[in-house]
Design an enzyme around this catalytic site. Structure first.
Site, PDB file in Angstrom:
ATOM      1  N   ASP A  98     -21.316  47.258 -36.782  1.00 59.13           N
ATOM      2  CA  ASP A  98     -21.894  48.561 -37.126  1.00 59.13           C
ATOM      3  C   ASP A  98     -23.407  48.548 -36.929  1.00 59.13           C
ATOM      4  O   ASP A  98     -24.177  48.820 -37.848  1.00 59.13           O
ATOM      5  CB  ASP A  98     -21.515  48.920 -38.571  1.00 59.13           C
ATOM      6  CG  ASP A  98     -20.011  48.897 -38.794  1.00 59.13           C
ATOM      7  OD1 ASP A  98     -19.393  49.975 -38.780  1.00 59.13           O
ATOM      8  OD2 ASP A  98     -19.446  47.796 -38.950  1.00 59.13           O
ATOM      9  N   ASP A 116     -18.050  49.597 -33.902  1.00 59.35           N
ATOM     10  CA  ASP A 116     -19.100  50.607 -34.056  1.00 59.35           C
ATOM     11  C   ASP A 116     -20.369  50.042 -33.446  1.00 59.35           C
ATOM     12  O   ASP A 116     -21.401  49.867 -34.097  1.00 59.35           O
ATOM     13  CB  ASP A 116     -19.282  51.019 -35.519  1.00 59.35           C
ATOM     14  CG  ASP A 116     -18.258  52.059 -35.967  1.00 59.35           C
ATOM     15  OD1 ASP A 116     -17.385  52.422 -35.143  1.00 59.35           O
ATOM     16  OD2 ASP A 116     -18.323  52.512 -37.120  1.00 59.35           O
ATOM     17  N   TYR A 157     -24.085  53.979 -32.012  1.00 59.33           N
ATOM     18  CA  TYR A 157     -24.064  55.202 -32.840  1.00 59.33           C
ATOM     19  C   TYR A 157     -24.774  56.331 -32.132  1.00 59.33           C
ATOM     20  O   TYR A 157     -25.640  56.114 -31.289  1.00 59.33           O
ATOM     21  CB  TYR A 157     -24.756  54.917 -34.182  1.00 59.33           C
ATOM     22  CG  TYR A 157     -23.880  54.153 -35.142  1.00 59.33           C
ATOM     23  CD1 TYR A 157     -22.948  54.811 -35.928  1.00 59.33           C
ATOM     24  CD2 TYR A 157     -23.975  52.779 -35.238  1.00 59.33           C
ATOM     25  CE1 TYR A 157     -22.128  54.103 -36.809  1.00 59.33           C
ATOM     26  CE2 TYR A 157     -23.167  52.072 -36.115  1.00 59.33           C
ATOM     27  CZ  TYR A 157     -22.250  52.738 -36.898  1.00 59.33           C
ATOM     28  OH  TYR A 157     -21.438  52.046 -37.760  1.00 59.33           O
ATOM     29  N   ASN A 215     -14.330  53.123 -34.724  1.00 59.28           N
ATOM     30  CA  ASN A 215     -14.028  54.560 -34.656  1.00 59.28           C
ATOM     31  C   ASN A 215     -15.170  55.359 -34.034  1.00 59.28           C
ATOM     32  O   ASN A 215     -14.942  56.322 -33.290  1.00 59.28           O
ATOM     33  CB  ASN A 215     -13.685  55.115 -36.043  1.00 59.28           C
ATOM     34  CG  ASN A 215     -14.719  54.786 -37.091  1.00 59.28           C
ATOM     35  OD1 ASN A 215     -15.001  53.624 -37.364  1.00 59.28           O
ATOM     36  ND2 ASN A 215     -15.295  55.819 -37.708  1.00 59.28           N
ATOM     37  N   HIS A 245     -11.940  46.122 -36.444  1.00 62.63           N
ATOM     38  CA  HIS A 245     -13.047  46.928 -36.957  1.00 62.63           C
ATOM     39  C   HIS A 245     -12.809  47.360 -38.397  1.00 62.63           C
ATOM     40  O   HIS A 245     -13.692  47.256 -39.254  1.00 62.63           O
ATOM     41  CB  HIS A 245     -13.277  48.165 -36.092  1.00 62.63           C
ATOM     42  CG  HIS A 245     -14.332  49.083 -36.662  1.00 62.63           C
ATOM     43  ND1 HIS A 245     -15.648  48.692 -36.795  1.00 62.63           N
ATOM     44  CD2 HIS A 245     -14.257  50.350 -37.182  1.00 62.63           C
ATOM     45  CE1 HIS A 245     -16.337  49.676 -37.354  1.00 62.63           C
ATOM     46  NE2 HIS A 245     -15.524  50.687 -37.591  1.00 62.63           N
ATOM     47  N   HIS A 292     -15.327  52.921 -47.521  1.00 61.78           N
ATOM     48  CA  HIS A 292     -14.035  53.319 -46.953  1.00 61.78           C
ATOM     49  C   HIS A 292     -12.847  52.742 -47.712  1.00 61.78           C
ATOM     50  O   HIS A 292     -11.738  53.262 -47.610  1.00 61.78           O
ATOM     51  CB  HIS A 292     -13.950  52.895 -45.486  1.00 61.78           C
ATOM     52  CG  HIS A 292     -14.917  53.612 -44.597  1.00 61.78           C
ATOM     53  ND1 HIS A 292     -16.099  53.041 -44.167  1.00 61.78           N
ATOM     54  CD2 HIS A 292     -14.886  54.861 -44.070  1.00 61.78           C
ATOM     55  CE1 HIS A 292     -16.737  53.900 -43.406  1.00 61.78           C
ATOM     56  NE2 HIS A 292     -16.031  55.007 -43.323  1.00 61.78           N
ATOM     57  N   HIS A 317     -16.796  48.259 -40.337  1.00 65.89           N
ATOM     58  CA  HIS A 317     -16.442  49.592 -40.827  1.00 65.89           C
ATOM     59  C   HIS A 317     -17.196  49.958 -42.108  1.00 65.89           C
ATOM     60  O   HIS A 317     -17.920  50.944 -42.129  1.00 65.89           O
ATOM     61  CB  HIS A 317     -14.931  49.714 -41.015  1.00 65.89           C
ATOM     62  CG  HIS A 317     -14.451  51.132 -41.116  1.00 65.89           C
ATOM     63  ND1 HIS A 317     -14.883  52.127 -40.260  1.00 65.89           N
ATOM     64  CD2 HIS A 317     -13.563  51.731 -41.955  1.00 65.89           C
ATOM     65  CE1 HIS A 317     -14.283  53.272 -40.560  1.00 65.89           C
ATOM     66  NE2 HIS A 317     -13.491  53.051 -41.588  1.00 65.89           N
ATOM     67  N   ASP A 318     -17.022  49.204 -43.176  1.00 64.57           N
ATOM     68  CA  ASP A 318     -17.865  49.406 -44.341  1.00 64.57           C
ATOM     69  C   ASP A 318     -19.200  48.720 -44.083  1.00 64.57           C
ATOM     70  O   ASP A 318     -19.240  47.543 -43.697  1.00 64.57           O
ATOM     71  CB  ASP A 318     -17.206  48.839 -45.611  1.00 64.57           C
ATOM     72  CG  ASP A 318     -16.359  49.882 -46.319  1.00 64.57           C
ATOM     73  OD1 ASP A 318     -16.592  51.090 -46.099  1.00 64.57           O
ATOM     74  OD2 ASP A 318     -15.460  49.501 -47.091  1.00 64.57           O
ATOM     75  N   HIS A 319     -20.289  49.468 -44.311  1.00 58.85           N
ATOM     76  CA  HIS A 319     -21.627  48.974 -43.978  1.00 58.85           C
ATOM     77  C   HIS A 319     -22.141  48.080 -45.100  1.00 58.85           C
ATOM     78  O   HIS A 319     -23.070  48.429 -45.838  1.00 58.85           O
ATOM     79  CB  HIS A 319     -22.577  50.144 -43.724  1.00 58.85           C
ATOM     80  CG  HIS A 319     -22.185  50.959 -42.537  1.00 58.85           C
ATOM     81  ND1 HIS A 319     -22.949  51.987 -42.041  1.00 58.85           N
ATOM     82  CD2 HIS A 319     -21.085  50.886 -41.727  1.00 58.85           C
ATOM     83  CE1 HIS A 319     -22.347  52.526 -40.985  1.00 58.85           C
ATOM     84  NE2 HIS A 319     -21.207  51.866 -40.783  1.00 58.85           N
TER      85      HIS A 319
END
Length: 332
Positions: free
Chosen positions: A50, A83, A86, A121, A215, A224, A250-252
């Site tokens: 991410d 990710d 962005y 995603n 991810h 999430h 996914h979770d930052h």
């Protein structure tokens, strides 16, 4: 030089090589990347997710610390948990975001190794095919992004899984986003075939350490939370096949959760740039060992008998360290 896997397979096509590894594809199996065993029988790599924001939100600072730790550990490769760019992936193979968020950011000598990447995603919201294109490898030879594949280092086998198509909401409630599903003609068939390939790969693996990368979270107390489709379909396969680690983004945040029903350790490294969301879910904290809401990354080191996982913050400070020991010869 890497050695091609000698197991029987249909239509094997050797199509490229880089960083001393061989690529090949078979119609019946996941694409595999075979590596020779190092002389000291060890393996080390960094994990970040991410991240792609042209250096903003401390991405450059995280990259700098990755370079320092990467040199210290003499890493073999880097894993990106998705990710990658962005907010909406890449627009094309010529999108300047590739160089501005990747090539010009991760400049340390120690990071000039193979980068293995999966799609997240946000990547699917752009031109997903662009990230998979060999054209990007011509721009920066470190880059390798595929939907699902295997990197076999003999000591450890790393299975990369395309988790975005598992999430039903992206198909039924896209919240105004457009997803690039050109490679997913039927979600149901795609998931079914992928799960069969994952199960077959893990069953056949003889590696001392089994690692799966995706991810999306399986377990998380972050923004999430758990991904219900993965806990339903993917997790039972990991548990049944003695997988040691599931690594994701996914979770930052940075996070470590132990599975209550198996040896699987859930490791979240999705803090490569924008973080500090401040919302922690308290729904399922069972097995939670560590959680950090800020930016950072993770390292993983392996020998035949020991694994060490370390999480670092944006200043390179060690936040959490975890070790696992295995017997050299498993008792019968």
């Amino acid at each position: 030089m890497a050695v091609l896997n000698q197991r029987p397979m249909a239509s094997c096509l050797l199509f490229a090589y880089t960083f001393g590894l061989c690529f090949f594809y078979t119609s019946a199996e996941l694409q595999r990347f075979e590596h020779p065993t190092k002389v000291d029988k060890s393996l080390s790599f960094l994990v970040v997710g991410d991240w792609g924001r042209r250096g903003a939100f401390n991405q450059s600072q995280v990259a700098f610390q990755m370079g320092i730790i990467g040199e210290k550990l003499d890493i073999d490769f880097v894993v990106s948990t998705g990710d990658n760019f962005y907010d909406n992936g890449l627009t094309s193979e010529e999108d300047t975001a590739f160089e501005e968020s990747f090539t010009k950011i991760y400049t340390a000598k120690s990071l000039q190794k193979q980068w293995y990447s999966v799609l997240g995603n946000h990547d699917y919201r752009g031109n997903a095919e662009a990230q998979l294109s060999p054209v990007l490898r011509e721009i920066d030879s470190r880059w390798l992004c595929l939907r699902s594949f295997v990197a076999n280092y003999e000591l450890a086998e790393v299975l990369f899984v395309d988790t975005t198509p598992f999430v039903k909401a992206y198909f039924t409630d896209a919240e105004g986003h457009t997803y690039d599903w050109r490679g997913i003609k039927s979600r149901k068939a795609y998931i079914s075939n992928l799960l069969k390939e994952v199960e077959s790969t893990l069953k056949e693996s003889t590696a001392k350490w089994k690692i799966v990368v995706g991810h999306h979270t399986i377990r998380s107390v972050g923004h999430h939370g758990d991904t219900k489709e993965l806990t339903k379909w993917l997790l039972p396969i990991l548990q049944a096949n003695n997988v040691d680690f599931y690594m994701n983004g996914h979770d930052h945040c940075l996070e470590h959760i132990s599975d209550s029903d198996s040896p699987v350790q859930f490791l979240t490294s999705g803090a490569g740039s924008k973080a500090w969301r401040g919302d922690i879910k308290g729904l399922n904290r069972e097995g939670l060992n560590f959680f950090y809401d800020g930016q950072g990354f993770m390292s993983a080191q392996f020998t035949k008998t020991e694994a060490e996982i370390v999480f670092y913050d944006v200043f390179g400070k060690v936040l959490h360290r975890w070790n696992k020991v295995k017997q050299l010869h498993q008792s019968i």
